[in-house]
Design an enzyme around this catalytic site. Structure first.
Site, PDB file in Angstrom:
ATOM      1  CE  LYS A 171      66.374  18.691  53.513  1.00 29.02           C
ATOM      2  NZ  LYS A 171      65.939  19.955  54.150  1.00 29.02           N
ATOM      3  CB  SER A 216      69.203  22.255  54.214  1.00 30.14           C
ATOM      4  OG  SER A 216      67.884  21.924  54.644  1.00 30.14           O
ATOM      5  CB  SER A 252      65.649  24.134  54.571  1.00 26.97           C
ATOM      6  OG  SER A 252      66.885  24.490  55.110  1.00 26.97           O
TER       7      SER A 252
HETATM    8  N1  GLN Z   1      69.651  27.874  56.610  1.00 23.27           N
HETATM    9  C1  GLN Z   1      69.121  27.607  57.901  1.00 23.27           C
HETATM   10  C2  GLN Z   1      70.127  26.870  58.730  1.00 23.27           C
HETATM   11  O1  GLN Z   1      71.194  26.676  58.264  1.00 23.27           O
HETATM   12  C3  GLN Z   1      67.834  26.856  57.793  1.00 23.27           C
HETATM   13  C4  GLN Z   1      68.020  25.429  57.538  1.00 23.27           C
HETATM   14  C5  GLN Z   1      66.728  24.684  57.461  1.00 23.27           C
HETATM   15  O2  GLN Z   1      65.662  25.265  57.312  1.00 23.27           O
HETATM   16  N2  GLN Z   1      66.837  23.374  57.586  1.00 23.27           N
HETATM   17  O3  GLN Z   1      69.883  26.472  59.824  1.00 23.27           O
END
Ligand code: GLN
Length: 485
Positions: A77, A152, A176
């Protein structure tokens, strides 16, 4: 054909010299290039470095050396720092950032012999649930390219789903790893907070961020996690506890395992097709000998509001360093210091990141701190206590990973609250710091559905074990979208 093999199988074939890493990496690189216009899973492709590393892996394997992942193709990532290769975090702010060092996770996987094919697309600074906040364009879901892959870690999930690489690193602050794994039909594990070093992992919300894996199967995830996990003195929240051999014991029977079915996760927001798949998965677990009973986490409905105070608060503080001086994009010919800060940050960050920074700054400001931030931290304790109580009764908790399957690209971008509600089943595990997984358990109208397993602190092995036994009984995790088969 080799791209269809699991990481476990590839690692074994490479060791047995049935296959060379160079040949495997070439195949994967060809598939990555060919998929980019349709999927956009990668931000950077590191073909040259990958082929050099593959050659080195082949030489090591020929000598009978090489780590447990020698020659296996993976991706990171794009928020794990990689020396010599840019790390963008999905942002314009870090478009040209080349870290002088490797993140601990990167270092460890390199030492285990894994070959890195590139850096994977993601929501900007890991803020998002659809991979649409990336400055480098959205990732498309390999099952249907009109749909989001989740976020994400959308690039990580899409790349493993389309078998462009065998496994990928990912991070989970509020879901995410699990949410994109669910939406792409792959296996994802978010370990216990502190299990995997955050050193060199660009921070979003430090008390919630945790690195983990997206792979094709629980067994593959176990193999990866075994190499990634462990104490790191460079991360003050890293836990100094031995790393069990996650791969050993995966085959043991499930007989007697006590599983709690999360009552609140089967609410009116859960799509009926998703619910059907989850219920079928529960019956498979019961058939395998697990004892199922309903368990309630009464404060769970507070997890989304608490998270959307805590996460933005920490993000506003973490992202203060991108000022165009110490780090990040710098605007053209600034008039003065104020102008430099203002324009650099305005140009460098996208809309969602700005929204979070503003929310975070607000909830931390004098007069609002007690009302919002402190209150959210208290709610967090209540949620952690709910889990603790539940794990006094059962070994694992299960439920859906997401309320629906993948949704169309563009359908929720204008409505942040609807987007945030996607994380309703995943966020609580981050607030409590407990490990959790998503594994594929069926399809709703042609799109994958994820079953979520949540365990007590440091019970990664228990999660992987239950997931592996389930995967021995089912073949959802082996399905690959037709155009990538
Ligand atoms: N979707 C969540 C957010 O927007 C989680 C994101 C994540 O786990 N990095 O914060």
């Amino acid at each position: 054909m080799i791209h269809r093999h699991t990481l476990t199988r590839l690692a074994a074939d490479l060791r047995a010299r049935k296959l060379s890493s160079v040949e495997l990496v070439r195949t994967c690189l060809g598939r990555i290039e060919a998929s980019q216009p349709a999927l956009n899973a990668f931000i950077s492709i590191t073909a040259e470095q990958a082929l050099d590393a593959a050659q080195a892996a082949d030489r090591a394997l020929a000598r009978g050396d090489g780590g447990p992942l020698a020659g296996v193709p993976i991706g990171h990532k794009d928020l794990f720092c990689t020396a010599g290769v840019r790390t963008t975090c999905g942002s314009r702010m870090l478009e040209n950032f080349v870290s002088p060092y490797d993140a601990t996770v990167v270092e460890r996987l390199k030492a285990a012999g894994a070959v890195v094919l590139g850096k994977l697309n993601m929501d900007e600074f890991a803020m998002g649930s659809s991979n649409e906040t990336s400055y480098y364009g959205p990732v498309h879901n390999p099952w249907n390219t009109d749909m989001v892959p989740g976020g994400s870690s959308g690039g990580s999930a899409a790349a493993v789903c389309a078998r462009l690489i065998s496994a990928a690193t990912a991070t989970d602050t509020g879901g995410s790893i699990r949410q994109p794994a669910a939406l792409c039909g792959v296996t994802g594990i978010k370990p216990t907070y502190g299990r995997v070093s955050r050193y060199g992992m660009i921070a979003f919300a430090s008390s919630l961020d945790q690195g983990g894996v997206i792979a094709a199967s629980a067994e593959d995830a176990a193999l990866m996690l075994r190499e990634m996990a462990g104490f790191d003195r460079r991360d003050s929240t890293s836990v100094d506890a031995p790393v069990p051999d996650y791969v050993a014991g995966l085959e043991a029977p499930l007989e007697g395992l006590k599983i709690g079915v999360l009552k609140e996760f089967f609410d009116e927001g859960l799509d009926p097709d998703n619910e059907r798949c989850i219920r079928e998965a529960l019956s498979v677990l019961a058939r395998l000998g697990a004892g199922l009973r309903e368990v309630s986490l009464p404060n769970i409905s507070l997890s989304v509001p608490a998270y959307y105070v805590v996460a933005p608060a920490e993000c506003s503080s973490n992202l203060a360093r991108y000022d165009g001086v110490r780090f990040g994009h710098r605007c053209e010919s600034p008039r003065d210091l104020q102008d430099l800060y203002k324009r650099s940050r305005s140009e460098g960050f996208g809309a969602e990141v700005k929204r979070r920074i503003m929310t975070g700054t607000y909830v931390l400001s004098t007069g609002y701190y007690d009302a919002y931030y402190l209150k959210a931290q208290r709610v967090r304790q209540l949620i952690a206590a709910d889990f603790q109580r539940a794990f006094g009764e059962v070994d694992l908790l299960v439920g859906p990973a997401t309320p629906t399957a993948a949704f169309p690209l563009g359908s929720k971008v204008a409505d942040p609250i609807t987007m945030y509600l996607n994380d309703i089943y995943t966020i609580s595990a981050n607030l409590a710091g407990v490990p959790a997984m998503s594994i594929p358990c069926g399809f709703a109208q042609g799109l994958p559905v994820g079953l979520q397993l949540i365990g007590p602190h440091f019970a990664e092995q228990r999660l992987l074990h239950a997931a592996h036994r389930y995967q021995l009984e089912t073949d959802w995790h082996l399905r690959i979208p037709e155009r990538f088969a």
